[in-house]
Design a protein around this motif. Sequence first.
Motif, PDB file in Angstrom:
ATOM      1  N   ASP A 183      -7.425  -9.014   5.165  1.00  0.00           N
ATOM      2  CA  ASP A 183      -7.455 -10.436   4.791  1.00  0.00           C
ATOM      3  C   ASP A 183      -6.482 -10.753   3.667  1.00  0.00           C
ATOM      4  O   ASP A 183      -6.738 -11.594   2.805  1.00  0.00           O
ATOM      5  CB  ASP A 183      -8.871 -10.856   4.377  1.00  0.00           C
ATOM      6  CG  ASP A 183      -9.881 -10.603   5.477  1.00  0.00           C
ATOM      7  OD1 ASP A 183      -9.508 -10.788   6.651  1.00  0.00           O
ATOM      8  OD2 ASP A 183     -11.015 -10.200   5.171  1.00  0.00           O
ATOM      9  N   GLY A 184      -5.343 -10.048   3.651  1.00  0.00           N
ATOM     10  CA  GLY A 184      -4.315 -10.347   2.668  1.00  0.00           C
ATOM     11  C   GLY A 184      -4.585  -9.839   1.266  1.00  0.00           C
ATOM     12  O   GLY A 184      -3.829 -10.134   0.342  1.00  0.00           O
ATOM     13  N   LYS A 185      -5.648  -9.086   1.083  1.00  0.00           N
ATOM     14  CA  LYS A 185      -5.948  -8.556  -0.246  1.00  0.00           C
ATOM     15  C   LYS A 185      -4.940  -7.474  -0.627  1.00  0.00           C
ATOM     16  O   LYS A 185      -4.506  -6.698   0.225  1.00  0.00           O
ATOM     17  CB  LYS A 185      -7.361  -7.970  -0.274  1.00  0.00           C
ATOM     18  CG  LYS A 185      -8.469  -8.973  -0.024  1.00  0.00           C
ATOM     19  CD  LYS A 185      -9.815  -8.279  -0.009  1.00  0.00           C
ATOM     20  CE  LYS A 185     -10.942  -9.243   0.313  1.00  0.00           C
ATOM     21  NZ  LYS A 185     -12.253  -8.546   0.399  1.00  0.00           N
ATOM     22  N   PRO A 186      -4.576  -7.387  -1.904  1.00  0.00           N
ATOM     23  CA  PRO A 186      -3.655  -6.320  -2.327  1.00  0.00           C
ATOM     24  C   PRO A 186      -4.387  -4.990  -2.382  1.00  0.00           C
ATOM     25  O   PRO A 186      -5.583  -4.927  -2.676  1.00  0.00           O
ATOM     26  CB  PRO A 186      -3.226  -6.756  -3.731  1.00  0.00           C
ATOM     27  CG  PRO A 186      -4.366  -7.592  -4.230  1.00  0.00           C
ATOM     28  CD  PRO A 186      -4.929  -8.286  -3.017  1.00  0.00           C
ATOM     29  N   ASP A 204     -10.346   0.673  -3.292  1.00  0.00           N
ATOM     30  CA  ASP A 204     -10.764   0.206  -1.977  1.00  0.00           C
ATOM     31  C   ASP A 204      -9.728   0.610  -0.930  1.00  0.00           C
ATOM     32  O   ASP A 204      -8.524   0.599  -1.192  1.00  0.00           O
ATOM     33  CB  ASP A 204     -10.900  -1.317  -2.001  1.00  0.00           C
ATOM     34  CG  ASP A 204     -11.662  -1.852  -0.807  1.00  0.00           C
ATOM     35  OD1 ASP A 204     -12.381  -1.067  -0.172  1.00  0.00           O
ATOM     36  OD2 ASP A 204     -11.535  -3.050  -0.513  1.00  0.00           O
ATOM     37  N   PHE A 205     -10.200   0.989   0.267  1.00  0.00           N
ATOM     38  CA  PHE A 205      -9.301   1.307   1.374  1.00  0.00           C
ATOM     39  C   PHE A 205     -10.092   1.340   2.658  1.00  0.00           C
ATOM     40  O   PHE A 205     -11.164   1.953   2.705  1.00  0.00           O
ATOM     41  CB  PHE A 205      -8.617   2.661   1.172  1.00  0.00           C
ATOM     42  CG  PHE A 205      -7.654   2.987   2.292  1.00  0.00           C
ATOM     43  CD1 PHE A 205      -6.329   2.592   2.210  1.00  0.00           C
ATOM     44  CD2 PHE A 205      -8.080   3.655   3.428  1.00  0.00           C
ATOM     45  CE1 PHE A 205      -5.457   2.860   3.249  1.00  0.00           C
ATOM     46  CE2 PHE A 205      -7.220   3.917   4.481  1.00  0.00           C
ATOM     47  CZ  PHE A 205      -5.898   3.527   4.380  1.00  0.00           C
ATOM     48  N   ARG A 242      -0.026   2.110   7.601  1.00  0.00           N
ATOM     49  CA  ARG A 242       0.938   1.258   6.890  1.00  0.00           C
ATOM     50  C   ARG A 242       0.550   1.111   5.423  1.00  0.00           C
ATOM     51  O   ARG A 242       1.416   1.134   4.540  1.00  0.00           O
ATOM     52  CB  ARG A 242       1.006  -0.110   7.566  1.00  0.00           C
ATOM     53  CG  ARG A 242       1.763  -0.086   8.887  1.00  0.00           C
ATOM     54  CD  ARG A 242       1.658  -1.401   9.633  1.00  0.00           C
ATOM     55  NE  ARG A 242       2.525  -1.428  10.809  1.00  0.00           N
ATOM     56  CZ  ARG A 242       2.371  -2.264  11.831  1.00  0.00           C
ATOM     57  NH1 ARG A 242       1.369  -3.157  11.809  1.00  0.00           N
ATOM     58  NH2 ARG A 242       3.200  -2.228  12.853  1.00  0.00           N
ATOM     59  N   GLN A 243      -0.732   0.977   5.146  1.00  0.00           N
ATOM     60  CA  GLN A 243      -1.169   0.862   3.752  1.00  0.00           C
ATOM     61  C   GLN A 243      -0.962   2.170   2.995  1.00  0.00           C
ATOM     62  O   GLN A 243      -0.632   2.165   1.809  1.00  0.00           O
ATOM     63  CB  GLN A 243      -2.632   0.423   3.711  1.00  0.00           C
ATOM     64  CG  GLN A 243      -2.836  -1.003   4.186  1.00  0.00           C
ATOM     65  CD  GLN A 243      -4.269  -1.491   4.048  1.00  0.00           C
ATOM     66  OE1 GLN A 243      -5.044  -0.979   3.245  1.00  0.00           O
ATOM     67  NE2 GLN A 243      -4.641  -2.497   4.823  1.00  0.00           N
ATOM     68  N   ILE A 244      -1.156   3.296   3.667  1.00  0.00           N
ATOM     69  CA  ILE A 244      -0.887   4.595   3.050  1.00  0.00           C
ATOM     70  C   ILE A 244       0.598   4.722   2.726  1.00  0.00           C
ATOM     71  O   ILE A 244       0.977   5.205   1.649  1.00  0.00           O
ATOM     72  CB  ILE A 244      -1.343   5.738   3.977  1.00  0.00           C
ATOM     73  CG1 ILE A 244      -2.868   5.772   4.072  1.00  0.00           C
ATOM     74  CG2 ILE A 244      -0.814   7.080   3.484  1.00  0.00           C
ATOM     75  CD1 ILE A 244      -3.392   6.692   5.148  1.00  0.00           C
ATOM     76  N   HIS A 245       1.447   4.291   3.644  1.00  0.00           N
ATOM     77  CA  HIS A 245       2.896   4.387   3.440  1.00  0.00           C
ATOM     78  C   HIS A 245       3.317   3.641   2.182  1.00  0.00           C
ATOM     79  O   HIS A 245       4.154   4.118   1.401  1.00  0.00           O
ATOM     80  CB  HIS A 245       3.616   3.821   4.669  1.00  0.00           C
ATOM     81  CG  HIS A 245       5.088   4.062   4.681  1.00  0.00           C
ATOM     82  ND1 HIS A 245       5.998   3.193   4.108  1.00  0.00           N
ATOM     83  CD2 HIS A 245       5.822   5.085   5.195  1.00  0.00           C
ATOM     84  CE1 HIS A 245       7.225   3.651   4.279  1.00  0.00           C
ATOM     85  NE2 HIS A 245       7.152   4.804   4.933  1.00  0.00           N
ATOM     86  N   VAL A 246       2.719   2.485   1.959  1.00  0.00           N
ATOM     87  CA  VAL A 246       3.085   1.666   0.797  1.00  0.00           C
ATOM     88  C   VAL A 246       2.670   2.339  -0.512  1.00  0.00           C
ATOM     89  O   VAL A 246       3.398   2.281  -1.512  1.00  0.00           O
ATOM     90  CB  VAL A 246       2.437   0.265   0.914  1.00  0.00           C
ATOM     91  CG1 VAL A 246       2.582  -0.512  -0.385  1.00  0.00           C
ATOM     92  CG2 VAL A 246       3.056  -0.510   2.066  1.00  0.00           C
ATOM     93  N   MET A 247       1.527   3.011  -0.543  1.00  0.00           N
ATOM     94  CA  MET A 247       1.052   3.599  -1.797  1.00  0.00           C
ATOM     95  C   MET A 247       1.796   4.874  -2.196  1.00  0.00           C
ATOM     96  O   MET A 247       1.769   5.272  -3.360  1.00  0.00           O
ATOM     97  CB  MET A 247      -0.453   3.857  -1.740  1.00  0.00           C
ATOM     98  CG  MET A 247      -0.900   4.915  -0.767  1.00  0.00           C
ATOM     99  SD  MET A 247      -2.711   5.223  -0.804  1.00  0.00           S
ATOM    100  CE  MET A 247      -3.381   3.711  -0.124  1.00  0.00           C
TER     101      MET A 247
END
Length: 275
Positions: free
Chosen positions: A130-133, A125-126, A171-176
Amino acid sequence: MNRRFALLLAATFPLAACASSPAGLSVQQRTALASAIASPARTPANVARDRYRNPADTLAFFGVQPDDTVVEIWPGGGWYTEILAPYLASGGGTYVAAAPDWGRSGITKLRNSNAALFGAVRVADFPVFDGKPTEVPNGSADVVLTFRNVHNWRMGYRRPDKQDYSLEAFRQIHVMLKPGGVLGIVDHRLPESASAERERTSGYIKTSTVRRLAEQAGFRLEASSEINANPRDTADWPDGVWTLPPTLALKDKDRERYLAIGESDRMTLKFVKPR
């Protein structure tokens, strides 16, 4: 390597020397990529768009290696999936298609049509809210790619409130990504002199906006390329970027004119997550 395939390889990578940074692929890796691009399993309509999307030069510019773990964000109908999945499988790499539930139909269709080629494709998922991992483990990706999608996030695509969620996506891409990992972006380019408001409606986005978002999320711009440029595209069409092929939103109105222009002018940017 036989002579015929050597000629194919040479024809597939004519612009590699023109990129703003070295392609970074070995001859063996280039051969594997050329083989994936030349596969008869590819959809003919997708092959016809190679002249606009330049997959060999683009993936070489981003330095995608066949043993990498690659996450493609919002792969749509799977245009690049048809190339990346077999290319990565040839070297023991991993392909992950990251999209919301509503954006996975193309990948599902590919997996159902050819399990041997696409059965190993992973799905995640991407973006998640809502705080989902995130479903892509932190620090697991060598490369993240997204083709013509940042403008969607900027436009608040699929959100009822049309709220811009582009920075959160970055930001989510950076984390992965692993430290030192690459983020490769291709998107429809809005001239820097144009009003920023047009980013919200036209499907085009400024290079400076993409760079700002990426840098705010912690990325560093490593290189840019004109591989996917189209100087005939003035980015001021009546129905935005969708006026041009392949959408041709105006249907038969001025159809030949827009076909002659071709697909959009596109930025090609390579970012790195600092070590």
